[in-house]
Design a protein around this motif. Structure first.
Motif, short mmCIF file in Angstrom:
data_model
loop_
_atom_site.label_atom_id
_atom_site.label_comp_id
_atom_site.label_asym_id
_atom_site.label_seq_id
_atom_site.Cartn_x
_atom_site.Cartn_y
_atom_site.Cartn_z
N MET A 1 0.79 -1.10 0.07
CA MET A 1 -0.17 -0.13 -0.05
C MET A 1 0.93 1.31 -0.05
SD MET A 1 -2.73 1.46 2.74
CE MET A 1 -3.80 0.27 2.75
N ALA A 2 0.35 2.28 -0.64
CA ALA A 2 1.20 3.57 -0.92
C ALA A 2 1.39 4.25 0.44
CB ALA A 2 0.67 4.45 -1.92
N GLU A 3 2.55 4.98 0.75
CA GLU A 3 2.27 5.86 1.95
C GLU A 3 1.50 6.83 1.71
OE1 GLU A 3 6.51 6.57 3.42
OE2 GLU A 3 6.85 4.43 2.87
N PRO A 4 0.91 7.55 2.58
CA PRO A 4 0.36 9.03 2.52
C PRO A 4 1.14 10.02 1.98
CG PRO A 4 0.29 8.37 4.98
CD PRO A 4 1.11 7.20 4.02
N THR A 5 0.61 10.93 1.47
CA THR A 5 1.54 11.87 0.84
C THR A 5 1.91 12.75 1.90
OG1 THR A 5 0.02 11.95 -1.07
CG2 THR A 5 1.56 14.16 -0.69
N PRO A 6 3.27 13.13 2.18
CA PRO A 6 3.87 14.04 2.99
C PRO A 6 3.22 15.35 3.04
CG PRO A 6 5.47 13.05 1.92
CD PRO A 6 4.32 12.61 1.12
N ARG A 7 3.01 15.83 4.13
CA ARG A 7 2.31 17.52 4.05
C ARG A 7 3.47 18.52 4.24
NH1 ARG A 7 -1.07 16.40 0.68
NH2 ARG A 7 -2.79 14.71 1.44
N ARG A 8 3.08 19.57 4.58
CA ARG A 8 4.10 20.75 4.72
C ARG A 8 5.03 20.57 6.04
NH1 ARG A 8 3.12 24.18 0.88
NH2 ARG A 8 1.03 24.50 0.05
N ASN A 9 4.42 20.11 7.00
CA ASN A 9 5.33 19.91 8.06
C ASN A 9 5.89 18.31 7.85
OD1 ASN A 9 3.07 18.43 8.42
ND2 ASN A 9 2.46 18.97 10.51
N GLN A 10 5.74 17.44 7.25
CA GLN A 10 6.69 16.28 7.34
C GLN A 10 7.73 16.46 5.78
OE1 GLN A 10 3.54 13.73 6.80
NE2 GLN A 10 2.94 13.68 8.73
N PRO A 11 8.53 15.78 6.14
CA PRO A 11 9.73 15.77 5.11
C PRO A 11 9.41 14.79 4.03
CG PRO A 11 10.66 14.51 6.77
CD PRO A 11 9.32 15.16 7.43
N PHE A 55 5.74 7.12 -9.23
CA PHE A 55 4.31 7.49 -9.96
C PHE A 55 3.27 7.95 -9.03
CE2 PHE A 55 5.97 4.84 -13.76
CZ PHE A 55 6.09 5.99 -14.56
N ARG A 56 3.12 7.24 -7.91
CA ARG A 56 2.19 7.84 -7.08
C ARG A 56 2.65 9.08 -6.30
NH1 ARG A 56 1.36 1.79 -4.26
NH2 ARG A 56 -0.28 1.29 -5.74
N ALA A 57 3.87 9.00 -5.98
CA ALA A 57 4.21 10.58 -5.40
C ALA A 57 4.24 11.51 -6.26
CB ALA A 57 5.66 10.32 -4.97
N ALA A 58 4.38 11.39 -7.59
CA ALA A 58 4.34 12.54 -8.58
C ALA A 58 2.91 12.72 -9.02
CB ALA A 58 5.16 11.72 -9.91
N THR A 59 2.10 11.77 -8.90
CA THR A 59 0.64 12.12 -9.11
C THR A 59 0.21 12.93 -7.92
OG1 THR A 59 0.23 9.98 -10.20
CG2 THR A 59 -1.60 10.83 -9.33
N ASP A 60 0.51 12.42 -6.58
CA ASP A 60 0.05 13.22 -5.42
C ASP A 60 0.57 14.63 -5.43
OD1 ASP A 60 -1.09 10.94 -4.37
OD2 ASP A 60 0.40 10.59 -2.97
N ARG A 61 1.62 14.88 -5.94
CA ARG A 61 2.31 16.15 -5.92
C ARG A 61 1.46 16.88 -7.02
NH1 ARG A 61 7.70 18.31 -5.02
NH2 ARG A 61 7.40 20.43 -4.50
N ALA A 62 1.37 16.44 -8.03
CA ALA A 62 0.70 17.16 -9.20
C ALA A 62 -0.62 17.54 -9.10
CB ALA A 62 0.60 16.30 -10.52
N VAL A 63 -1.45 16.62 -8.38
CA VAL A 63 -2.77 17.04 -7.70
C VAL A 63 -2.79 18.24 -6.73
CG1 VAL A 63 -4.59 16.05 -6.36
CG2 VAL A 63 -3.85 14.68 -8.10
N GLU A 64 -1.73 18.29 -5.82
CA GLU A 64 -1.67 19.48 -5.09
C GLU A 64 -1.48 20.61 -5.92
OE1 GLU A 64 0.25 17.12 -1.04
OE2 GLU A 64 1.50 18.56 -2.19
N PHE A 65 -0.51 20.50 -6.91
CA PHE A 65 -0.28 21.75 -7.70
C PHE A 65 -1.49 22.14 -8.55
CE2 PHE A 65 4.15 20.94 -7.06
CZ PHE A 65 4.50 22.23 -6.77
N GLN A 66 -2.37 21.18 -8.93
CA GLN A 66 -3.77 21.35 -9.78
C GLN A 66 -4.78 22.08 -8.61
OE1 GLN A 66 -4.79 17.23 -10.61
NE2 GLN A 66 -4.80 18.09 -12.95
N ALA A 67 -4.50 21.62 -7.59
CA ALA A 67 -5.54 22.13 -6.51
C ALA A 67 -5.12 23.64 -6.37
CB ALA A 67 -5.65 21.42 -5.21
#
Length: 121
Positions: A1-11, A55-67
């Motif tokens: 299972m993929a790890e959750p996307t790190p947020r601003r306060n997590q590396p 790919f999952r990390a790239a997708t998560d990051r791209a979704v954040e930029f879309q938002a």
């Protein structure tokens, strides 16, 4: 299972590098990041897993930029702001999803991440 996307306060974890393929190799539909050349199933599983995580990390990051972009485009302070319907049409989303992405982007820009915060994807 993929790890959750790190947020601003997590590396952010560094996923395996996505190496670009030469054009002549990329034209071959059987070729995918040189995985077809790996004979050892353990090595194949390891590399395929690295690529999946990347790919999952790239997708998560791209979704954040879309938002963030959606929130910026919908900003009421902009004279040329877009409606959620306009954003949805441009991004090929439903209007309801565009509204959620605008809100998600606003939360990201404010640095809000906590219980009750739901990623729209």
């Amino acid at each position: 299972m993929a790890e959750p996307t790190p947020r601003r306060n997590q590396p952010r974890l560094r996923p395996a590098p996505l190496l670009f393929e030469p054009a002549q190799v990329a034209d071959d539909p059987e070729h995918f990041f040189d995985l077809e050349s790996i004979d050892d199933p353990r090595a194949l599983l390891a590399r395929a897993t690295e690529l999946t995580q990347a790919f999952r990390a790239a997708t998560d990051r791209a979704v954040e930029f879309q938002a963030i972009a959606a929130a910026q485009l919908a900003d009421p302070r902009r004279f040329d702001r877009l409606t959620p319907a306009d954003i949805a049409a441009q991004a090929e989303w439903t209007e309801d999803y565009a509204k959620k992405m605008v809100e998600f982007g606003r939360d990201l820009m404010r640095g809000v991440e906590g219980p009750g915060h739901v990623d729209p994807v």
